[in-house]
Scaffold this active site. Structure first.
Site, short mmCIF file in Angstrom:
data_model
loop_
_atom_site.label_atom_id
_atom_site.label_comp_id
_atom_site.label_asym_id
_atom_site.label_seq_id
_atom_site.Cartn_x
_atom_site.Cartn_y
_atom_site.Cartn_z
N ASP A 35 0.85 -1.21 0.00
CA ASP A 35 0.00 0.00 0.00
C ASP A 35 0.88 1.26 0.00
O ASP A 35 0.85 2.08 0.92
CB ASP A 35 -0.96 0.00 1.20
CG ASP A 35 -0.22 -0.01 2.55
OD1 ASP A 35 -0.82 0.43 3.55
OD2 ASP A 35 0.95 -0.43 2.59
N ASP A 39 8.53 -1.50 6.16
CA ASP A 39 8.39 -2.46 5.07
C ASP A 39 9.75 -2.88 4.50
O ASP A 39 9.92 -4.05 4.10
CB ASP A 39 7.52 -1.88 3.96
CG ASP A 39 6.08 -1.72 4.41
OD1 ASP A 39 5.39 -0.81 3.90
OD2 ASP A 39 5.63 -2.47 5.29
#
Ligand code: RIB
Ligand code: CA
Length: 314
Positions: A11, A240
């Site tokens: 995302d 991430d």
């Protein structure tokens, strides 16, 4: 060398963008596809940002699918306060000339799990909505994955709430479906990522007269600004990217095998990843949990990798 078949759900999001750049430049992965979904920011923005990463990393052949525009059964949450409306920081807006691939993201996941039975790896850097849709539609595929690595959760801490991490609480029902699916889940949550704070100064090493060399320092400085404003933290945690490193340097992480479930009670614990650390639940472990990361090794790997990438890709 047999490449490792990999699907990335993401995302983007600044830290997703860094993770994508790193993975798109790792030779050992056969990235079958990227699925961009609603999470940090809305679907149109995350799809564009994933396409930008593929384009600037000169990987236009990798299909980018538009995943879910909202969680399974709740209104979408947002982290626009961290990533900005563009998803790449308040001072960065990048647009891709590439187009997303036609087709349903969940169908793509299920198809690849069957095609690469036993060897497919899936990295989830955002909410687990599309992974949940795939295993709900075809439960038999859950054990077909070699692993589902999730940047998400936190056994003893949260960030979106005091108890829950953003990717999990953004779609707790999806996370519950995936963690209870029988798939081999690897959880790289805040226990491992939160301590890996990088100083803002590292952005100076990432400046170059290239598209990424102009954009990445800006987005990371914006990220550090929001970390100071929102978390009162000097520096930044590129969650991430830290999780991505665990795919190819698991030895830099400390792992425990626990039974982990998602708290779905409608209170302040919603979306908490709860772990049975003693075995008293009677449930067999379903998750390899990263409880610690070697901050120096992981941090150096991220900065060294990105320094090469921003200079090489003109
Ligand atoms: O809690 C951090 C996670 O939530 C990261 O994946 C970040 O990009 C957001 O999605
Ligand atoms: Ca993310």
């Amino acid at each position: 060398m047999n490449k490792r078949p990999l699907i990335i759900c993401t995302d983007p999001g600044i830290d997703d963008f860094i993770a994508l750049c790193m993975l798109l430049n790792r030779p050992e992965f056969d990235i079958l596809g990227i699925i961009a979904l609603s999470g940090n920011v809305g679907l149109d923005v995350t799809v564009n940002n994933a396409l930008v990463a593929a384009e600037l990393c000169r990987r236009p052949e990798i299909p980018v699918y538009a995943g879910s525009a909202r969680p399974l059964m709740r209104p979408a949450r947002s982290a626009v306060n961290i990533h900005g409306p563009s998803g790449l920081g308040k001072s960065v807006e990048l647009y891709s000339s590439l187009r997303p691939h036609e087709g349903c993201a969940a169908d793509f996941i299920a198809h690849m799990a069957k095609k690469h039975r036993g060897s497919l790896e899936l990295l989830s850097l955002g909410p687990l909505t599309d992974v949940a849709l795939a295993v709900k539609a075809e439960p038999k595929i859950a054990p077909y994955f070699k692993n589902i690595t999730v940047m998400g959760g936190g056994i003893h801490l949260g960030n979106a709430t005091p108890w829950a991490e953003f990717n999990i609480v953004a779609d707790p029902e999806a996370a519950a479906a995936v963690f209870s699916s029988g798939a081999p889940v690897t959880m790289v949550g805040l226990d491992a990522t939160q301590p890996c704070v990088l100083p803002r100064e590292v952005t100076r090493r990432l400046e170059a007269d290239t598209p990424l060399g102009r954009a990445v320092p800006k987005m990371l400085n914006d990220y550090a600004d929001t970390y100071k404003l929102v978390h009162n933290l000097e520096g930044m945690v590129i969650h991430d990217a830290i999780c991505a490193v665990s795919l190819y340097h698991p030895e830099w992480f400390e792992w425990h095998s626990w039974y982990v479930w998602i708290d779905l009670t409608a209170d302040e614990h919603l979306g908490q990843t709860r772990a049975d650390e003693t075995g008293e639940s009677g449930h067999a472990p379903n998750c390899a949990v990263a409880v610690k990361a070697d901050r120096d090794q992981v941090g150096a790997c991220i900065v060294d990798s990105m320094e090469l990438i921003v200079h090489e890709l003109n």
